[in-house]
Enzyme design. Structure first.
Site, PDB file in Angstrom:
ATOM      1  N   SER A 657      20.636   4.658  67.645  1.00 53.98           N
ATOM      2  CA  SER A 657      20.756   4.320  66.227  1.00 53.98           C
ATOM      3  C   SER A 657      20.910   2.822  65.986  1.00 53.98           C
ATOM      4  O   SER A 657      20.772   2.352  64.854  1.00 53.98           O
ATOM      5  CB  SER A 657      21.943   5.063  65.606  1.00 53.98           C
ATOM      6  N   LYS A 700      29.353   5.426  58.677  1.00 53.89           N
ATOM      7  CA  LYS A 700      28.993   4.042  59.002  1.00 53.89           C
ATOM      8  C   LYS A 700      29.101   3.139  57.771  1.00 53.89           C
ATOM      9  O   LYS A 700      29.648   2.025  57.845  1.00 53.89           O
ATOM     10  CB  LYS A 700      27.573   3.991  59.569  1.00 53.89           C
TER      11      LYS A 700
END
Length: 791
Positions: A657, A700
């Protein structure tokens, strides 16, 4: 310029489909309609249950908390009710085997008949025993017995008289005792010698006495034969008389039984054996010892002996109103297969046919047996037991000693029972896959897979059903129901668990945990759980688990972790990561740096070099090399080296990611292009430069927002996420409010060039010019250096 990439505030959370539905609390919802997003799994379960052919057992896979067990039990109960026919289920009894006591006989009976048969036999035997006892102790029997005894006594007296007539001439007399005839010396007048006379006998007298006995041996043997014949005639007469009595009693009680159970061959044989055994053991039924004769001395009665006439009601379905549905939570070999319950008698352990106990396979016969596959595989021999039962379609109670080196503890071998059961194993897909690959019997025995998803479509129907389930669960637990706004907040939480605003989570255990905590925290004066209660419960859940997160944020605050969230830097970027601590997941920031210089090594992953990165992360780095080569190396041989690392990270890194983030750092490092430090990045990249979706996007974003908030929001800070992750956004109210006010920004992109444009302010053409210039310089320098070495 970058405003076009900013995500609209309405896309930052999920849509409540039932916002206009008329209701005030969850009490206003009815029963669940349908299967709440698990149609595929429920259809598979229904198919597997209805398929009665051998091998169509069911494996239910899914994560714990998806409602798989609840659904399995609900559908099993519904199937058991709808398909109930008392003719299809049976009772089973074990009875004594009069031909071989070590092999108890199993008899199958229609449901309800087992208990009736047990009661009938018990009452019948009790009546027979009482009648026999009365008959053998009656005056009539004693008088009749006395007649036989008189005949016997007369015959014995006659034989003795004949023998003694000759024996007296030899001064000897014989007397009858229990075990035969005894001789004694007598005087001339026929009287028995006194003790003094016996002491005065000389040696010659004894010799003479013995010689006379020898001379009488022929007469003695003749007398003994006559007495023996008399004894035999006496015994035969008594036996015939007793049998006439007992047969009359047995005929009276068994006649109706033979008629009633004429349809069952095994019962007819059993009744016949009972009759014969009673006849063969009449002495057990006599009240007291007869007097004076060996032949009719009784054997002491034993309670254990009469147990043979009892019936072990092994499986009783007399009260069944549905097919059996059995859940075995402790599937040991004996709990599944049945066992013998040993009794201690004078220090020894033994078991009879009455001590045969049923297992889950027996109790579920004709219906459904539900087992957790992890519990099953954790118990030795249990999986083999299940396979053997399904393969043979029968179950036989035995000891593990027959399957291992265990000491044999019993010699009983109960007759097997035919098996017709549907077994449902509940587990996860990984276990299913392992069994399918490594056990050749598994695919033949469990041909139906019912997979429970962790998500369902976020439709109005499913949201209503979601509310209905919450209502039902709250009623079951006797806790407060939810008001409208609390339900809406919980739906958003479900979207967040599913990590998709278009989906609802099937993890009802986590959802109910929030409700339980909200109910506990709810003010006593409130009749219903409110939105604030749900939010408070979520905050408390975080508070109990986020100690590490707080420590990490303290390190950001005091500067221990070198994170810069303002200005611009070359070869440095803020990447977004997800950290999991037990049940709690939160987002954080990690500084990623790249250093580029002349060389031929390409991209060096420092984490890989020190073996602290996983395969997915390594793949992401190699993908970057492919992308840069495709973009800039088609017409020239690239000569560069870029080392990249996560700064101040000493743990294990995996996942791709951060691959787009790392790519931006490499671009910046090679072309000396500054990157905005106040914009953090997440997203995977393909070799074609496509930005691919990642997991944990909400955590996040909120993680970077919290760090910016600690150091002060400037209005410039934000994050870059893949455009395909917009559907996963279910952010908390604070972040949404900040985005709406312009204090924080979320940008969604589809390509690497869009990300570079946001981070650098440069378009693709400008970026390529700078990259090509630098890469060409590297090539020129490297080639010049090679030429010098050749010279």
């Amino acid at each position: 310029m970058i405003k076009k990439y900013e995500v609209n505030s309405k896309d930052l959370t999920s849509d409540i489909k039932i916002k206009n539905h008329k209701f005030n609390t969850t009490l206003d919802f009815g029963k669940v309609k349908g299967n709440l997003g698990q149609k595929r799994a429920c259809d598979a379960l229904d198919y597997g249950m209805k398929m009665r052919i051998k091998g169509y057992n069911i494996f239910v896979s899914g994560l714990t908390g998806t409602g798989r067990s609840t659904y399995v039990h609900r559908l099993s109960d519904e199937f058991a009710k709808q398909n109930f026919d008392k003719k299809t289920i049976k009772d089973y009894i074990y009875v004594y085997n009069f031909k071989n006591q070590y092999e108890p006989i199993c008899i199958e009976l229609p449901a309800g008949e087992g208990k009736l048969f047990q009661t009938t036999i018990q009452k019948t035997f009790s009546k027979i025993k009482n009648e026999l006892t009365k008959s053998f102790s009656s005056t009539k029997y004693i008088n009749s017995y006395s007649k036989f005894e008189s005949v016997y006594d007369e015959a014995v007296d006659k034989s003795l008289e004949k023998l003694n007539k000759k024996a007296k001439t030899k001064k000897i007399m014989y007397h009858a005792v229990d075990d035969g005839l005894v001789s004694v010396p007598i005087n001339s007048d026929g009287s028995i010698l006194s003790d003094d006379d016996m002491e005065n006998l000389t040696h010659d007298d004894f010799i003479r006495y013995k010689n006379n006995i020898s001379r009488l041996s022929t007469d003695l043997n003749k007398a003994l034969d006559e007495i023996k014949n008399a004894q035999e005639n006496y015994e035969k007469a008594i036996e015939t008389f007793d049998k006439e009595i007992v047969q009359k009693i047995l005929d009276n009680w068994f006649e109706n039984l033979y008629v009633e159970y004429s349809y069952n061959k095994k019962i007819m044989e059993y009744l016949n054996d009972v009759e014969q055994d009673i006849i063969d053991n009449l002495d057990k039924f006599k009240m007291s010892e007869a007097k004076g004769r060996v032949i009719i001395s009784s054997i002491a009665k034993s309670r254990d002996f009469f147990d043979r006439y009892k019936v072990n009601l092994f499986i009783d379905n007399s009260k069944a109103d549905r097919l059996p549905v059995v859940t075995e939570i402790n599937p040991t070999y004996y709990n599944l297969n049945g066992y013998l319950e040993y009794r201690n008698k004078q220090g020894s352990f033994y078991a009879s046919f009455l001590d045969i106990k049923s297992g889950a396979l027996h109790r579920a016969n004709g219906g459904i047996l539900i087992i957790n596959v992890h519990d099953l595989l954790a118990n030795p021999y249990s999986w083999d037991c299940i396979k053997r039962a399904l393969n043979t379609q029968s179950v036989k109670i035995d000891s593990l000693s027959q399957h291992s080196a265990y000491i044999i503890t019993t010699s009983l071998k109960p007759e097997k029972i035919d098996l017709n059961v549907k077994i449902i194993l509940i587990g996860d897909y990984e276990t299913y896959d392992l069994l399918y690959d490594y056990d050749e019997n598994f695919s033949k025995l469990f041909r139906v897979l019912a997979e429970f998803d962790t998500q369902m479509d976020n439709t109005a129907t499913n949201q209503k059903n979601f509310a209905s389930i919450i209502k039902l669960k709250c009623e079951e637990k006797h806790i407060k129901q939810l008001d409208k706004e609390a339900l809406f907040e919980l739906i958003r939480y479900s979207n967040r668990l599913a990590e998709d605003k278009n989906k609802l989570s099937s993890m009802f255990n986590k959802i109910m945990d929030v409700i339980y905590e909200a109910n506990f925290l709810s003010e006593s004066q409130n009749e219903f759980i409110t939105k604030d209660d749900i939010k408070n419960a979520l905050k408390q859940k975080i508070y109990r688990n986020n100690m590490y997160q707080e420590h990490l944020y303290d390190m950001y605050k005091d500067g221990s972790l070198l994170i810069k969230i303002d200005g611009e830097e070359i070869g440095q970027i803020n990447g977004l990561v997800v950290i999991t601590e037990g049940d709690y997941t939160f987002g954080s920031v990690s500084k990623i740096t790249a250093s580029s210089y002349i060389g031929k090594e390409g991209i060096i992953n420092i984490e890989r070099e020190i073996k602290t990165s996983g395969s997915s992360h390594d793949k992401g780095i190699m993908t970057l090399a492919g992308y840069i080569g495709r973009r800039y190396g088609k017409e020239k041989n690239l000569s560069f080296t870029s080392s990249i690392t996560f700064e101040q990270n000493y743990g294990y890194i995996d996942g791709d990611s951060a691959s787009s983030t790392e790519l931006y750092a490499i671009f910046s490092s090679i072309a000396d292009i500054p990157l905005k430090q106040y914009i953090a990045v997440t997203g995977s990249v393909s070799q074609l430069g496509e930005i691919q979706p990642i997991g944990g996007v909400n955590e996040k974003i909120e993680g970077f927002y919290n760090i910016c908030k600690l150091k002060g929001l400037t209005g410039n800070q934000g994050v870059i996420i893949p455009k395909l992750n917009v559907q996963n956004l279910v952010l908390n109210d604070e972040v949404i409010a900040s985005c709406e006010s312009g204090a924080f920004h979320i940008y969604a992109i589809s390509t690497v060039d869009e990300g570079l444009e946001i981070l650098t302010g440069l378009n693709k053409k400008q970026i390529d010019e700078k990259m090509n210039d630098t890469l060409q310089k590297f090539i020129d320098y490297f080639e010049a250096d090679v030429d010098q070495q050749d010279d």
